[in-house]
Design a protein around this motif. Structure first.
Motif, PDB file in Angstrom:
ATOM      1  N   LEU A  54      13.264  91.789 -74.493  1.00  0.00           N
ATOM      2  CA  LEU A  54      14.888  92.427 -74.659  1.00  0.00           C
ATOM      3  C   LEU A  54      15.369  93.293 -73.542  1.00  0.00           C
ATOM      4  O   LEU A  54      16.405  93.152 -73.439  1.00  0.00           O
ATOM      5  CB  LEU A  54      14.735  92.833 -76.148  1.00  0.00           C
ATOM      6  CG  LEU A  54      16.149  93.545 -76.659  1.00  0.00           C
ATOM      7  CD1 LEU A  54      17.018  92.307 -76.787  1.00  0.00           C
ATOM      8  CD2 LEU A  54      15.909  94.368 -77.931  1.00  0.00           C
ATOM      9  N   CYS A  55      14.405  94.295 -73.299  1.00  0.00           N
ATOM     10  CA  CYS A  55      15.181  94.914 -72.179  1.00  0.00           C
ATOM     11  C   CYS A  55      15.397  94.225 -70.719  1.00  0.00           C
ATOM     12  O   CYS A  55      16.550  94.324 -70.223  1.00  0.00           O
ATOM     13  CB  CYS A  55      13.894  96.291 -71.944  1.00  0.00           C
ATOM     14  SG  CYS A  55      14.321  97.246 -70.552  1.00  0.00           S
ATOM     15  N   TYR A  58      16.037  91.087 -70.597  1.00  0.00           N
ATOM     16  CA  TYR A  58      17.258  90.331 -70.843  1.00  0.00           C
ATOM     17  C   TYR A  58      18.412  90.985 -70.767  1.00  0.00           C
ATOM     18  O   TYR A  58      19.575  90.752 -70.143  1.00  0.00           O
ATOM     19  CB  TYR A  58      17.087  89.722 -72.306  1.00  0.00           C
ATOM     20  CG  TYR A  58      18.631  89.254 -72.793  1.00  0.00           C
ATOM     21  CD1 TYR A  58      18.863  88.189 -72.336  1.00  0.00           C
ATOM     22  CD2 TYR A  58      19.521  89.852 -73.750  1.00  0.00           C
ATOM     23  CE1 TYR A  58      20.053  87.392 -72.750  1.00  0.00           C
ATOM     24  CE2 TYR A  58      20.668  89.545 -74.132  1.00  0.00           C
ATOM     25  CZ  TYR A  58      20.974  88.072 -73.768  1.00  0.00           C
ATOM     26  OH  TYR A  58      22.130  87.661 -73.899  1.00  0.00           O
ATOM     27  N   LEU A  59      18.562  92.344 -71.280  1.00  0.00           N
ATOM     28  CA  LEU A  59      19.782  93.046 -71.235  1.00  0.00           C
ATOM     29  C   LEU A  59      20.200  93.372 -69.396  1.00  0.00           C
ATOM     30  O   LEU A  59      21.238  93.646 -69.402  1.00  0.00           O
ATOM     31  CB  LEU A  59      19.696  94.440 -71.979  1.00  0.00           C
ATOM     32  CG  LEU A  59      19.382  94.381 -73.457  1.00  0.00           C
ATOM     33  CD1 LEU A  59      19.253  95.511 -74.118  1.00  0.00           C
ATOM     34  CD2 LEU A  59      20.949  93.713 -74.003  1.00  0.00           C
ATOM     35  N   LYS A  68      20.929  90.424 -67.967  1.00  0.00           N
ATOM     36  CA  LYS A  68      22.358  89.784 -68.639  1.00  0.00           C
ATOM     37  C   LYS A  68      23.833  90.582 -67.935  1.00  0.00           C
ATOM     38  O   LYS A  68      24.777  89.866 -67.644  1.00  0.00           O
ATOM     39  CB  LYS A  68      22.287  89.668 -69.927  1.00  0.00           C
ATOM     40  CG  LYS A  68      23.683  89.463 -70.750  1.00  0.00           C
ATOM     41  CD  LYS A  68      24.130  88.150 -70.593  1.00  0.00           C
ATOM     42  CE  LYS A  68      25.276  87.976 -71.708  1.00  0.00           C
ATOM     43  NZ  LYS A  68      25.993  86.534 -71.613  1.00  0.00           N
ATOM     44  N   ILE A  97      20.907  94.397 -79.221  1.00  0.00           N
ATOM     45  CA  ILE A  97      21.902  93.905 -78.484  1.00  0.00           C
ATOM     46  C   ILE A  97      23.148  94.314 -78.664  1.00  0.00           C
ATOM     47  O   ILE A  97      24.032  94.638 -77.695  1.00  0.00           O
ATOM     48  CB  ILE A  97      21.545  92.363 -78.182  1.00  0.00           C
ATOM     49  CG1 ILE A  97      20.188  91.896 -77.790  1.00  0.00           C
ATOM     50  CG2 ILE A  97      22.835  91.768 -77.223  1.00  0.00           C
ATOM     51  CD1 ILE A  97      20.100  90.411 -77.741  1.00  0.00           C
ATOM     52  N   PHE A 148      22.580  98.787 -78.070  1.00  0.00           N
ATOM     53  CA  PHE A 148      22.760  98.897 -76.402  1.00  0.00           C
ATOM     54  C   PHE A 148      24.084  99.413 -75.925  1.00  0.00           C
ATOM     55  O   PHE A 148      24.130 100.306 -75.160  1.00  0.00           O
ATOM     56  CB  PHE A 148      22.579  97.578 -75.991  1.00  0.00           C
ATOM     57  CG  PHE A 148      22.854  97.403 -74.480  1.00  0.00           C
ATOM     58  CD1 PHE A 148      22.032  98.180 -73.476  1.00  0.00           C
ATOM     59  CD2 PHE A 148      23.970  96.451 -74.232  1.00  0.00           C
ATOM     60  CE1 PHE A 148      22.245  97.703 -72.207  1.00  0.00           C
ATOM     61  CE2 PHE A 148      24.238  96.341 -72.895  1.00  0.00           C
ATOM     62  CZ  PHE A 148      23.472  96.882 -72.098  1.00  0.00           C
ATOM     63  N   LYS A 201      25.480 101.548 -72.550  1.00  0.00           N
ATOM     64  CA  LYS A 201      25.332  99.995 -71.851  1.00  0.00           C
ATOM     65  C   LYS A 201      24.753 100.023 -70.530  1.00  0.00           C
ATOM     66  O   LYS A 201      25.614  99.463 -69.563  1.00  0.00           O
ATOM     67  CB  LYS A 201      26.883  99.294 -71.930  1.00  0.00           C
ATOM     68  CG  LYS A 201      26.887  98.006 -71.926  1.00  0.00           C
ATOM     69  CD  LYS A 201      28.071  97.241 -72.157  1.00  0.00           C
ATOM     70  CE  LYS A 201      28.332  95.795 -71.725  1.00  0.00           C
ATOM     71  NZ  LYS A 201      29.655  95.392 -71.957  1.00  0.00           N
ATOM     72  N   ALA A 221      19.108 100.553 -72.020  1.00  0.00           N
ATOM     73  CA  ALA A 221      18.489  98.971 -72.257  1.00  0.00           C
ATOM     74  C   ALA A 221      16.775  99.533 -72.820  1.00  0.00           C
ATOM     75  O   ALA A 221      16.271  98.850 -73.502  1.00  0.00           O
ATOM     76  CB  ALA A 221      18.396  98.199 -71.013  1.00  0.00           C
ATOM     77  N   CYS A 228      16.726 100.395 -76.114  1.00  0.00           N
ATOM     78  CA  CYS A 228      16.312  99.365 -77.233  1.00  0.00           C
ATOM     79  C   CYS A 228      14.837  98.820 -77.088  1.00  0.00           C
ATOM     80  O   CYS A 228      14.705  98.290 -78.083  1.00  0.00           O
ATOM     81  CB  CYS A 228      17.338  98.273 -76.605  1.00  0.00           C
ATOM     82  SG  CYS A 228      19.104  98.483 -76.864  1.00  0.00           S
TER      83      CYS A 228
END
Length: 396
Positions: free
Chosen positions: A177-178, A180-181, A184, A319, A323, A328, A333, A336
């Motif tokens: 997840l981290c 991805y952020l 992304k 997300i 985040f 942000k 991240a 999260c």
């Protein structure tokens, strides 16, 4: 075949040591931060279950389980200082508010899903914040409360199953997840170095004298006695069941904050942490050993579907809410990744997730490592434990 309290204590310590040994030998257990009491105790519960097929029934005396449980929650309360909210600043308050919202959300999802399957709402609470945000300690404590109030004999095993599912899921999803952020949103790999050290109680003390240990133990035992009395009185006057460990935790928080103002005595963090680890280890091991594995089959499929929904919703919450509210940026991240760890499992999983993410990008996030463990292990319980207690009383 039955074992008295002294025998159960001896067996529990042996099983706990065996769980610690297995963690050093099996990489999976260490990687996913599976607690040693869960490892050893679960193996014993499986063995006890198998023995029933050859007409050997084993009973463990549970009389010592509650005192060890109350010791642990008393220590949790001693960590709940109001100063931490002030010193942590705006980011801590934002993240903590997200954690409180998460606890409410998990209970709402659990209750809604179990009602949709036509099952008791209490199963929803056990597969919500009790097990996921609370981890194995809360799962066993509140599972026992549900069994006492409602007669659901499988409450503990349901809560433990949910906690174990969450523990593994949180460990698997935090790092991805981290990443991805960061990819992304093309985040710049930099961190806020200006944040202060948060906990004024932490010292570089790695030892304690016999007298200091005795003082800490005396304080905790006094808190427990007062907590037992307050819980009993509250239940008698209000009609709502207030478990002894909740009363002890609230009294401990009150004493901690009074002491922060008047500096009546010094708290030795090393002795308090040692007492906490010892009590939690024995309490969890005792509880795991006495689980009735066969009673899980009644709610197995609804529980699995409910937990899958819980995981998906928490990923989306991290997300699209946490985040963004936390900045942000790279630090948010990493936070999260930590949220997935303690929001589905336990604080050690949160730390492991953040460690892995920081190592991947070769940059330590001081805000994340200060705020996430503090909120995940202590401050979230200020709302979550009273909330769980209230909901269980309502639905029971």
């Amino acid at each position: 075949m039955s074992f008295n309290s002294l025998s159960v204590l001896a067996i529990s310590i042996g099983v706990l040591l065996f769980g610690m040994f297995l963690k050093t030998k099996i990489n999976f257990l260490e990687k996913f931060c599976i607690p040693a009491p869960v490892v050893g105790g679960f193996l014993v519960s499986i063995l006890v279950w198998f023995l029933t097929f050859i007409d050997i029934n084993i009973e463990f005396d549970k009389s010592l389980q509650t005192p060890f449980m109350v010791v642990f929650f008393s220590v949790v309360g001693l960590s709940g200082s109001a100063r931490l909210l002030k010193v942590g600043g705006k980011l801590l308050l934002i993240y903590l508010a997200c954690c409180w919202a998460m606890a409410i959300m998990q209970n709402a999802i659990g209750i809604t899903m179990m009602n949709a399957f036509g099952l008791n709402s209490l199963y929803g609470i056990l597969s919500g914040a009790v097990a996921l945000e609370g981890g194995h300690g809360n799962a066993i404590a509140f599972g026992g409360m549900v069994e006492d109030l409602s007669g659901l004999s499988n409450a503990k095993v349901v809560a433990i199953a949910a906690a174990t599912f969450g523990l593994i899921s949180g460990s698997l999803l935090g790092g991805p997840l981290c990443r991805y952020l960061i990819l992304k949103y093309k985040l710049e790999i930099k961190t806020n170095e200006d944040i202060q050290d948060i906990d004024p109680l932490k010292h570089n003390i790695h030892h304690a004298s016999y007298q200091e240990f005795l003082k800490s133990l005396f304080l905790i035992l006094c808190i427990m006695c007062i907590g037992f009395y307050i819980s009993s009185l509250f239940t008698k006057l209000s009609g709502y069941s207030l478990p002894s460990y909740v009363g002890a935790m609230l009294i401990a928080m009150l004493i901690r904050n009074i002491n922060d103002i008047f500096n009546i005595f010094k708290l030795n963090q090393y002795t308090i942490d040692t007492i906490s680890e010892l009590s939690l280890g024995i309490f969890l091991t005792m509880a795991m050993m006495s689980l009735k594995i066969n009673e899980l089959s009644v709610v197995a499929m609804p529980l699995l579907i409910t937990l899958f929904v819980q995981v998906v919703v928490l990923v989306l919450f991290a997300i699209f809410v946490v985040f963004r509210l936390c900045g942000k940026n790279y630090d948010s991240a990493i936070m999260c990744a930590g949220l997935m760890g303690h929001g589905l499992g336990a604080t050690p999983n949160a730390v492991a997730n953040m460690n892995a993410a920081c190592n991947r990008y070769s940059l330590f996030s001081k805000p994340a490592f200060l705020i996430v463990p503090l909120c995940g292990s202590v401050l979230i319980d200020i709302v979550a434990i009273p909330l769980n207690t209230y909901l269980i009383n309502i639905f029971a």
